[in-house]
Scaffold this motif. Structure first.
Motif, mmCIF file in Angstrom:
data_model
loop_
_atom_site.group_PDB
_atom_site.id
_atom_site.type_symbol
_atom_site.label_atom_id
_atom_site.label_comp_id
_atom_site.label_asym_id
_atom_site.label_seq_id
_atom_site.Cartn_x
_atom_site.Cartn_y
_atom_site.Cartn_z
ATOM 1 N N PRO A 194 75.443 65.999 31.088
ATOM 2 C CA PRO A 194 76.788 66.523 30.807
ATOM 3 C C PRO A 194 76.957 67.952 31.335
ATOM 4 O O PRO A 194 78.055 68.337 31.746
ATOM 5 C CB PRO A 194 76.864 66.488 29.283
ATOM 6 C CG PRO A 194 75.953 65.371 28.882
ATOM 7 C CD PRO A 194 74.808 65.435 29.874
ATOM 8 N N THR A 248 85.588 65.480 26.734
ATOM 9 C CA THR A 248 84.803 65.131 25.547
ATOM 10 C C THR A 248 83.386 65.679 25.644
ATOM 11 O O THR A 248 82.695 65.789 24.651
ATOM 12 C CB THR A 248 84.729 63.601 25.346
ATOM 13 O OG1 THR A 248 84.102 63.025 26.500
ATOM 14 C CG2 THR A 248 86.113 63.011 25.170
ATOM 15 N N HIS A 249 82.929 66.002 26.857
ATOM 16 C CA HIS A 249 81.590 66.568 27.091
ATOM 17 C C HIS A 249 80.475 65.656 26.575
ATOM 18 O O HIS A 249 79.406 66.151 26.221
ATOM 19 C CB HIS A 249 81.455 67.954 26.436
ATOM 20 C CG HIS A 249 82.442 68.956 26.962
ATOM 21 N ND1 HIS A 249 82.294 69.609 28.162
ATOM 22 C CD2 HIS A 249 83.613 69.387 26.448
ATOM 23 C CE1 HIS A 249 83.317 70.419 28.366
ATOM 24 N NE2 HIS A 249 84.140 70.299 27.342
ATOM 25 N N ASN A 250 80.704 64.361 26.478
ATOM 26 C CA ASN A 250 79.631 63.500 25.973
ATOM 27 C C ASN A 250 79.090 62.582 27.076
ATOM 28 O O ASN A 250 79.517 62.642 28.225
ATOM 29 C CB ASN A 250 80.118 62.685 24.762
ATOM 30 C CG ASN A 250 81.322 61.819 25.127
ATOM 31 O OD1 ASN A 250 81.663 61.682 26.306
ATOM 32 N ND2 ASN A 250 81.959 61.254 24.119
ATOM 33 N N ASP A 251 78.118 61.735 26.667
ATOM 34 C CA ASP A 251 77.444 60.885 27.643
ATOM 35 C C ASP A 251 78.372 59.832 28.236
ATOM 36 O O ASP A 251 78.224 59.459 29.399
ATOM 37 C CB ASP A 251 76.232 60.194 26.995
ATOM 38 C CG ASP A 251 75.065 61.159 26.853
ATOM 39 O OD1 ASP A 251 75.042 62.188 27.571
ATOM 40 O OD2 ASP A 251 74.180 60.885 26.012
ATOM 41 N N SER A 252 79.316 59.350 27.415
ATOM 42 C CA SER A 252 80.171 58.283 27.955
ATOM 43 C C SER A 252 81.145 58.857 28.994
ATOM 44 O O SER A 252 81.492 58.181 29.967
ATOM 45 C CB SER A 252 80.895 57.535 26.822
ATOM 46 O OG SER A 252 82.112 58.153 26.509
ATOM 47 N N GLU A 253 81.541 60.109 28.800
ATOM 48 C CA GLU A 253 82.366 60.765 29.820
ATOM 49 C C GLU A 253 81.576 60.884 31.133
ATOM 50 O O GLU A 253 82.078 60.574 32.215
ATOM 51 C CB GLU A 253 82.791 62.151 29.334
ATOM 52 C CG GLU A 253 83.726 62.881 30.287
ATOM 53 C CD GLU A 253 84.136 64.248 29.745
ATOM 54 O OE1 GLU A 253 83.251 65.120 29.580
ATOM 55 O OE2 GLU A 253 85.334 64.444 29.473
#
Ligand code: ZN
Ligand code: ZN
Length: 182
Positions: free
Chosen positions: A31, A48-53
């Motif tokens: 990220p 969202t700064h997350n892994d799915s992004e």
């Protein structure tokens, strides 16, 4: 100017996105890598700064490489799919000191969707202007990078990621040298 200003910027971002992945380096592994890329590209809007992004932007990278290398008809199919899927609604907007340019998503749409639609809108411009042959891949033997040829006489052959033009010139020079030796 070949394309509208925002189209050229969006195409530059597509090239940069595709070229974050080479045979040896993946520049979008964490990220944090994505944050760096997004800051450098000055993308606005929600994050969202997350892994799915991260995962969805990495998928977009793969898709963009496919579109870049595809035939025109195949590219069109994918571009239209992106626009349809995101229910793209082109609007002229001004923000952050930027003059009017097109947004076809809301700032609340997920990052990968905003990136995909921005890319698709730019590719629409390229294709309907009959400029598809400016979308190229680097001519250096050991380079898989893509490039956008914005030169007047459509003569750009090497990418900007490394030193490809230089390397190829040196290689050609050495080949000439060695073939001249007795
Ligand atoms: Zn904008
Ligand atoms: Zn190259």
């Amino acid at each position: 100017m070949i394309f509208a200003h925002d189209t050229e910027i969006a195409l530059g971002s597509v090239v940069d996105l595709i070229n974050t992945l080479t045979d040896t380096v993946d520049g979008l592994l964490t990220p944090g890598d994505l944050d760096e890329f997004i800051t450098a590209q000055q993308f606005s809007g929600s994050r969202t700064h997350n892994d799915s992004e991260l995962r969805s932007v990495r998928q977009l990278r793969t898709q963009m490489r496919e579109i870049w290398m595809a035939t025109e008809d195949e590219a069109v199919e994918q571009i239209n799919f992106i626009l349809r899927n995101a229910r793209a609604l082109p609007q002229l907007v001004k923000h952050d000191g930027l003059d009017y340019h097109i947004h076809a998503t809301t700032p609340q749409a997920p990052l990968s969707e905003r990136m995909a639609v921005e890319a698709a809108m730019a590719l629409v411009d390229v294709i309907r202007s009959g400029e598809r042959d400016r979308m190229r891949s680097c001519a250096a033997a050991d380079c898989g990078a893509v490039l956008l040829d914005m030169s007047k006489n459509r003569s750009k052959r090497y990418c900007d990621t490394g030193n490809c033009a230089n390397r190829e010139h040196v290689r050609a020079y050495r080949q000439r040298q060695s073939s001249q030796k007795p």
